[in-house]
Design an enzyme around this catalytic site. Structure first.
Site, PDB file in Angstrom:
ATOM      1  N   HIS A  99       1.278  28.226 -21.348  1.00  0.00           N
ATOM      2  CA  HIS A  99       1.695  28.183 -22.751  1.00  0.00           C
ATOM      3  C   HIS A  99       2.961  27.366 -22.910  1.00  0.00           C
ATOM      4  O   HIS A  99       3.680  27.111 -21.945  1.00  0.00           O
ATOM      5  CB  HIS A  99       1.919  29.581 -23.338  1.00  0.00           C
ATOM      6  CG  HIS A  99       2.982  30.402 -22.670  1.00  0.00           C
ATOM      7  ND1 HIS A  99       2.725  31.228 -21.610  1.00  0.00           N
ATOM      8  CD2 HIS A  99       4.299  30.537 -22.911  1.00  0.00           C
ATOM      9  CE1 HIS A  99       3.850  31.835 -21.230  1.00  0.00           C
ATOM     10  NE2 HIS A  99       4.825  31.428 -22.008  1.00  0.00           N
ATOM     11  N   GLU A 107       8.949  28.407 -17.008  1.00  0.00           N
ATOM     12  CA  GLU A 107       8.487  29.717 -16.569  1.00  0.00           C
ATOM     13  C   GLU A 107       7.305  29.486 -15.639  1.00  0.00           C
ATOM     14  O   GLU A 107       6.469  28.608 -15.915  1.00  0.00           O
ATOM     15  CB  GLU A 107       8.046  30.531 -17.804  1.00  0.00           C
ATOM     16  CG  GLU A 107       7.484  31.915 -17.507  1.00  0.00           C
ATOM     17  CD  GLU A 107       7.052  32.631 -18.789  1.00  0.00           C
ATOM     18  OE1 GLU A 107       6.790  31.984 -19.813  1.00  0.00           O
ATOM     19  OE2 GLU A 107       6.982  33.869 -18.745  1.00  0.00           O
ATOM     20  N   HIS A 110      10.504  27.016 -23.929  1.00  0.00           N
ATOM     21  CA  HIS A 110      10.120  26.832 -22.522  1.00  0.00           C
ATOM     22  C   HIS A 110       8.647  26.470 -22.412  1.00  0.00           C
ATOM     23  O   HIS A 110       7.889  26.627 -23.359  1.00  0.00           O
ATOM     24  CB  HIS A 110      10.442  28.075 -21.680  1.00  0.00           C
ATOM     25  CG  HIS A 110       9.674  29.312 -22.034  1.00  0.00           C
ATOM     26  ND1 HIS A 110      10.138  30.271 -22.897  1.00  0.00           N
ATOM     27  CD2 HIS A 110       8.463  29.762 -21.626  1.00  0.00           C
ATOM     28  CE1 HIS A 110       9.251  31.256 -23.000  1.00  0.00           C
ATOM     29  NE2 HIS A 110       8.223  30.975 -22.233  1.00  0.00           N
TER      30      HIS A 110
HETATM   31 CO    CO Z   1       6.659  32.365 -21.799  1.00  0.00          CO
END
Ligand code: CO
Length: 134
Positions: free
Chosen positions: A7, A130, A79
């Site tokens: 994502h 991440e 992010h």
């Molecule tokens: Co995230």
């Protein structure tokens, strides 16, 4: 090592307005808002054919994204999340490459119930990264 883009997270001040933009202007499938107090965010998931967008709004007094939203009042990309097969192996390789892992270096359970780590933006082209064990 790096796998799928899981994502892209966008932090916003007004979650309903951002959700409406993705739903109405872009025609995306948008979830109902979910409060995740342990992560200090309320999140809306936007499903795209090949990945997801997560719209994040600060929740609570000590939200980790509050300062970001204050600095970026119209919202901004917060992010990107890449999938890895083995989060410990990924962490150890990144550390061996001199990359900084944020926090205490131990994976935490992320918004999807899977172990995640965050990596220092200065080591990744100015982008908070991440990694999630998919
Ligand atoms: Co995230």
């Amino acid at each position: 090592m790096i796998g799928r883009l899981n994502h892209v997270a966008i932090a916003v001040k007004d979650l309903e307005a951002a959700a409406a933009t993705y739903r109405d202007a872009l025609g995306a499938k948008v979830s109902a808002p979910q409060a995740l107090p342990e992560h200090g965010v309320t999140v809306v998931f936007v499903e795209l054919p090949n990945t997801k967008i997560e719209l994040l709004q600060p929740l609570g007094e000590n939200s980790a994204i509050q300062a970001f939203v204050d600095k970026n009042p119209s919202g901004g990309m917060h992010h990107v999340c890449y999938e890895v097969d083995d989060i410990y192996a990924a962490r150890d390789k990144l550390k061996a490459e001199g990359k900084r892992v944020l926090g205490d270096g131990e994976p935490k359970i992320g918004a999807h119930g899977k172990p995640v780590l965050f990596l220092h933006p200065k080591d990744f082209a100015g982008t908070l990264v991440e990694i999630e064990q998919a």
